[in-house]
Design a protein around this motif. Structure first.
Motif, PDB file in Angstrom:
ATOM      1  N   HIS A  93      -7.656  11.838   5.908  1.00  0.00           N
ATOM      2  CA  HIS A  93      -6.537  12.663   6.189  1.00  0.00           C
ATOM      3  C   HIS A  93      -5.312  12.358   5.632  1.00  0.00           C
ATOM      4  O   HIS A  93      -4.411  11.651   5.861  1.00  0.00           O
ATOM      5  CB  HIS A  93      -6.229  12.569   7.694  1.00  0.00           C
ATOM      6  CG  HIS A  93      -7.314  12.549   8.783  1.00  0.00           C
ATOM      7  ND1 HIS A  93      -7.396  11.973   9.848  1.00  0.00           N
ATOM      8  CD2 HIS A  93      -8.434  13.556   8.471  1.00  0.00           C
ATOM      9  CE1 HIS A  93      -8.559  12.394  10.441  1.00  0.00           C
ATOM     10  NE2 HIS A  93      -9.238  13.329   9.776  1.00  0.00           N
ATOM     11  N   ARG A  94      -5.415  12.731   4.154  1.00  0.00           N
ATOM     12  CA  ARG A  94      -4.062  12.449   3.094  1.00  0.00           C
ATOM     13  C   ARG A  94      -2.969  12.843   3.321  1.00  0.00           C
ATOM     14  O   ARG A  94      -2.103  12.018   3.368  1.00  0.00           O
ATOM     15  CB  ARG A  94      -4.823  12.787   1.797  1.00  0.00           C
ATOM     16  CG  ARG A  94      -5.991  12.542   1.305  1.00  0.00           C
ATOM     17  CD  ARG A  94      -6.029  11.014   1.187  1.00  0.00           C
ATOM     18  NE  ARG A  94      -7.557  10.303   0.513  1.00  0.00           N
ATOM     19  CZ  ARG A  94      -7.868  10.105  -0.308  1.00  0.00           C
ATOM     20  NH1 ARG A  94      -7.236  10.541  -1.455  1.00  0.00           N
ATOM     21  NH2 ARG A  94      -9.177   9.842  -0.554  1.00  0.00           N
ATOM     22  N   GLU A  95      -2.902  13.930   3.931  1.00  0.00           N
ATOM     23  CA  GLU A  95      -1.589  14.661   4.258  1.00  0.00           C
ATOM     24  C   GLU A  95      -0.962  13.791   5.526  1.00  0.00           C
ATOM     25  O   GLU A  95       0.551  13.332   5.527  1.00  0.00           O
ATOM     26  CB  GLU A  95      -1.407  16.011   4.514  1.00  0.00           C
ATOM     27  CG  GLU A  95      -1.909  17.050   3.266  1.00  0.00           C
ATOM     28  CD  GLU A  95      -1.949  18.582   3.586  1.00  0.00           C
ATOM     29  OE1 GLU A  95      -1.455  18.783   4.932  1.00  0.00           O
ATOM     30  OE2 GLU A  95      -2.134  19.291   2.815  1.00  0.00           O
ATOM     31  N   ASP A  96      -1.753  13.541   6.418  1.00  0.00           N
ATOM     32  CA  ASP A  96      -1.192  12.922   7.707  1.00  0.00           C
ATOM     33  C   ASP A  96      -0.933  11.478   7.360  1.00  0.00           C
ATOM     34  O   ASP A  96       0.255  10.967   7.789  1.00  0.00           O
ATOM     35  CB  ASP A  96      -2.370  12.833   8.851  1.00  0.00           C
ATOM     36  CG  ASP A  96      -2.598  14.129   9.453  1.00  0.00           C
ATOM     37  OD1 ASP A  96      -1.672  14.803   9.209  1.00  0.00           O
ATOM     38  OD2 ASP A  96      -3.519  14.351   9.999  1.00  0.00           O
ATOM     39  N   ALA A  99       2.520  11.523   5.530  1.00  0.00           N
ATOM     40  CA  ALA A  99       3.620  11.706   6.493  1.00  0.00           C
ATOM     41  C   ALA A  99       3.904  10.549   7.279  1.00  0.00           C
ATOM     42  O   ALA A  99       5.215  10.209   7.678  1.00  0.00           O
ATOM     43  CB  ALA A  99       3.295  12.897   7.472  1.00  0.00           C
ATOM     44  N   CYS A 131      -2.216   7.956  -2.150  1.00  0.00           N
ATOM     45  CA  CYS A 131      -2.579   9.284  -1.732  1.00  0.00           C
ATOM     46  C   CYS A 131      -1.787  10.508  -2.467  1.00  0.00           C
ATOM     47  O   CYS A 131      -2.426  11.680  -2.577  1.00  0.00           O
ATOM     48  CB  CYS A 131      -1.798   9.436  -0.131  1.00  0.00           C
ATOM     49  SG  CYS A 131      -2.845   8.569   1.057  1.00  0.00           S
ATOM     50  N   GLU A 132      -0.580  10.244  -2.917  1.00  0.00           N
ATOM     51  CA  GLU A 132       0.157  11.129  -3.665  1.00  0.00           C
ATOM     52  C   GLU A 132      -0.337  11.239  -5.003  1.00  0.00           C
ATOM     53  O   GLU A 132      -0.438  12.499  -5.532  1.00  0.00           O
ATOM     54  CB  GLU A 132       1.356  10.536  -3.742  1.00  0.00           C
ATOM     55  CG  GLU A 132       2.558  10.584  -2.320  1.00  0.00           C
ATOM     56  CD  GLU A 132       3.738   9.760  -2.516  1.00  0.00           C
ATOM     57  OE1 GLU A 132       3.598   8.811  -2.997  1.00  0.00           O
ATOM     58  OE2 GLU A 132       4.483  10.378  -1.656  1.00  0.00           O
ATOM     59  N   THR A 135      -3.486  13.665  -4.761  1.00  0.00           N
ATOM     60  CA  THR A 135      -3.263  14.773  -4.640  1.00  0.00           C
ATOM     61  C   THR A 135      -2.613  15.596  -5.652  1.00  0.00           C
ATOM     62  O   THR A 135      -1.950  16.714  -5.464  1.00  0.00           O
ATOM     63  CB  THR A 135      -2.383  15.017  -3.082  1.00  0.00           C
ATOM     64  OG1 THR A 135      -1.396  14.339  -3.198  1.00  0.00           O
ATOM     65  CG2 THR A 135      -3.455  14.593  -2.177  1.00  0.00           C
ATOM     66  N   THR A 142       4.854  15.384  -7.681  1.00  0.00           N
ATOM     67  CA  THR A 142       3.848  14.289  -6.858  1.00  0.00           C
ATOM     68  C   THR A 142       3.871  13.135  -7.540  1.00  0.00           C
ATOM     69  O   THR A 142       4.015  12.016  -6.939  1.00  0.00           O
ATOM     70  CB  THR A 142       2.495  15.202  -6.561  1.00  0.00           C
ATOM     71  OG1 THR A 142       2.230  15.663  -7.740  1.00  0.00           O
ATOM     72  CG2 THR A 142       2.652  16.232  -5.575  1.00  0.00           C
TER      73      THR A 142
END
Length: 708
Positions: A93-96, A99, A131-132, A135, A142
């Motif tokens: 869950h990269r976006e979570d 965050a 993560c960044e 993505t 990014t």
């Protein structure tokens, strides 16, 4: 009171035991201690954090996540955010994950913060960077965020540097990721200096333990240094004042650093297991290419030979290694040795690449031109590649152009010029979109005074490559030959705006200004040229720069041009000073004696003028301007004795044979024929002089180089 202090001591001991167990990765013990703490000291929520991490580390992600989320609602510490973010990352869950991990500020007080909390925050920042980075879709934002995350993590590592020996293996591995990923991101953002510093830091860090990773870092740093660094930008990555440093050798400059890095890579690759060697063969080949090039440009020729031999012993293709060796020598200006190496390759059997390299080297050095032509012919008749054939025809044409320039026989010169045009034309038929080929066709037509064809090919060369200074220079000279001086000045000014330090462009500008009656501006330009040459000589650090005596010769020629300009303005004292400046340098004798003679002639000192012209011809019997001037003097009444028209005509016939494009020689030959009552011959000579004068540039076309 004693009971209270006893509980505090017990709880403090339990905290230390729990942290020690977490540091050691003993998760069963962590779970047991956490449960014990929950019973004895439930207000200390450290037990909940340890319990959640213990579940996470034993692959019970769901249970661990629930415990940590409950704790997060009560106590949203950075260490808790780090653990929750890591769980989201593991669950893809990269976006979570980003965050949650975005709440990490990376600011920890070394006096109050728990060491294990610091480790968790460092790992969280590294995971956020990963993560960044994963993505990244091409947007700079990014990449910048990933850079910021890694930088924050490494800042904390530096802050707690003394604790590195106690660091758990898993956390050390995460920090190593930041150290190795950061240079790549810097390079993507064109932050070259930061990338180099980051690579050096990673190579110096004890946390980067993988031999393969260290090898790749060393090779990458060497390649960046080779391509992006000037010698004065070197800065070692270690503190030389630190006496406790384990570093035995620190490179003194960037060249030493490159060689050291490449040797380390070579050693690492040569000690790899045999099954790994095959997979990294392209890497090894690149390393040897870089080693050869670096040895060449730094002048380490003995080591260069040693590297070549080592490469050949490691089962590289022998011819390929020798070609690389020759190429490295060529880049260092060791042309004679490079030529010998290439002949060794050619002797081992047909090799079109080596043949063309040898031909190119012959053109660069203006030697072995017959062999060059033969080698090009071999490639043309043997190789099936159109690109190879185009290059071979191109080089063959240039060799014939060189021979035409050297040939003193008018018939042979014309034959070579025709052969050059034929070869260049065949190259053009195979590939008309080569800028250099179009330039050489333009130059060839200019040399034979076919100005219109020269103009067409020169314009084509500039359409294909607008930043080629020689093409701009040729265009200005062609326009001057068409007597379009204002347009030629506009062209040369535009070219100089792109290439402000190009001496050949400045020379043409000076000549155009003088021709346009802008004498003061012409003198100013000559002064700028001399300043450039002196500055180049003073700051010469590269093997590719001109040698000092070559700079001296160019300065001397420029001073003689300045003398001629002053003489044309009747400023004879200034002309004398310019000649004196040339005499202090490595001057061309014939040109110097000729300019002295012209100064004497302007002062009506004809006997001394004649003596200087004789000196000029003694050093260069083929110096056409001196032949023409001697003929004029001997035909005049200013000398004590005249030699008669027959002798003058012989001198002038020699002059037009040596330089069929000299309109002054043809005009004087016409006068000599008139004195002998040879009206037809005189008319032909005058007509030829008139036609040549109409297409005479402000500088001879042959002043332009045959660039490769």
């Amino acid at each position: 009171t004693q009971s209270t202090w006893g509980l505090i001591i017990i709880f403090d001991s339990m905290d230390r035991q729990l942290e020690e167990a977490r540091m050691q990765g003993k998760w069963d013990k962590v779970t047991r201690l956490a449960k014990q703490m929950e019973t004895t000291n439930p207000q200390n929520l450290l037990w909940m954090e340890a319990m959640g991490e213990g579940l996470m580390r034993t692959d019970k992600l769901t249970e661990g996540k629930k415990v940590l989320q409950k704790l997060y609602k009560t106590q949203p510490k950075e260490s808790v955010c780090s653990l929750l973010g890591q769980i989201e990352f593991i669950e893809q869950h990269r976006e979570d994950a980003v965050a949650m991990l975005s709440q990490l500020k990376g600011e920890m007080d070394p006096h109050t913060a728990s060491l294990y909390d610091v480790y968790l925050v460092i790992v969280g920042l590294v995971v956020r960077g990963e993560c960044e980075q994963s993505t990244h879709t091409g947007a700079d934002s990014t990449s910048i965020r990933a850079i910021t995350s890694y930088e924050s993590a490494l800042k904390l590592v530096d802050q707690f540097e003394s604790e590195i020996p106690r660091m758990p293996e898993s956390i050390a591995n995460d920090i190593a990721k930041a150290l190795t990923n950061l240079p790549q991101l810097y390079l993507q953002q064109s932050m070259v200096n930061k990338a180099m510093h980051a690579m050096r830091k990673a190579l110096m860090s004890p946390l980067v333990r993988s031999p393969q990773v260290r090898t790749n870092l060393a090779r990458a740093l060497a390649e960046v240094l080779l391509r992006h660094v000037s010698p004065d930008s070197f800065a070692p990555a270690v503190d030389l004042s630190n006496k406790a440093s384990r570093i035995v050798y620190v490179p003194a400059d960037v060249d030493s650093e490159i060689l050291l890095l490449l040797q380390l890579v070579e050693k690492s690759l040569s000690t790899s297991q045999s099954d790994v060697k095959q997979s990294i063969f392209p890497v090894r080949s690149t390393v040897y290419d870089s080693l050869l090039f670096t040895c060449a440009v730094t002048g380490n020729y003995d080591f260069l030979k040693e590297v070549c031999e080592r490469g050949r012993l490691k089962n590289f293709e022998s011819k390929s290694m020798l070609r690389q060796y020759a190429l490295a020598l060529m880049s260092a200006g060791r042309h004679a040795l490079a030529y010998q190496v290439l002949q060794q390759v050619i002797a081992g059997g047909f090799d079109s690449v080596a043949l063309l390299m040898s031909a190119k080297l012959s053109l660069i050095t203006n030697t072995h031109l017959d062999e060059c032509i033969q080698q090009c012919h071999t490639v043309i008749t043997t190789n099936k590649s159109a690109a190879m054939a185009a290059t071979a025809y191109h080089y063959e044409g240039l060799a014939f152009m060189r021979q035409a320039a050297q040939n003193r026989s008018h018939a042979h010169k014309s034959e070579c010029q025709q052969q050059a045009l034929t070869a260049l034309g065949k190259a053009y038929d195979l590939d008309p979109n080569l800028p250099n080929l179009n330039y050489h066709l333009a130059l060839h037509y200019a040399l034979i005074r076919d100005v219109e064809n020269a103009l067409n090919f020169c314009q084509a060369a500039l359409r294909l490559s607008s930043r080629h200074p020689q093409s701009w220079n040729l265009l200005a000279l062609i326009l001057s030959a068409k007597n379009e001086i204002s347009l030629a000045l506009s062209v040369i000014d535009a070219a100089i705006s792109q290439h402000p330090n190009d001496i050949e462009l400045l020379l043409t500008q000076a000549k155009l200004k003088a021709h346009a009656g802008l004498a003061d501006q012409a003198v100013d330009t000559y002064k700028v040229i001399v300043g450039h040459l002196r500055a180049k000589e003073d700051s010469s650090v590269s093997i590719a720069d001109a040698l000092p005596e070559e700079n001296d010769t160019r300065q001397a020629v420029i001073w003689l041009h300045v003398a001629a300009l002053f003489r044309s303005l009747n400023q004879l004292e200034d002309a004398k000073l310019a000649i004196a400046a040339a005499q202090k340098l490595q001057y061309p004798p014939a040109l110097l004696h000729f300019e002295v003679a012209m100064l004497m002639k302007s002062s009506n000192r004809f006997t001394e003028c004649y003596a200087s012209l004789k000196k000029a011809l003694a050093t260069d019997p083929d110096h056409v301007p001196s032949l023409v001037q001697i003929a004029q003097l001997e035909d005049s009444t200013v000398l004590d004795a005249s030699t008669g028209p027959s002798s003058n005509r012989t001198l002038l016939q020699t002059a037009v044979r040596l330089d069929p494009t000299s309109h002054e020689a043809w005009y004087q030959l016409g006068l000599a024929h008139m004195k002998e009552s040879n009206e037809m011959e005189a008319a032909d000579a005058f007509l030829c002089a008139a036609e040549l004068e109409q297409t005479c540039p402000v500088r001879p076309f042959d002043c332009l180089p045959i660039t490769l």
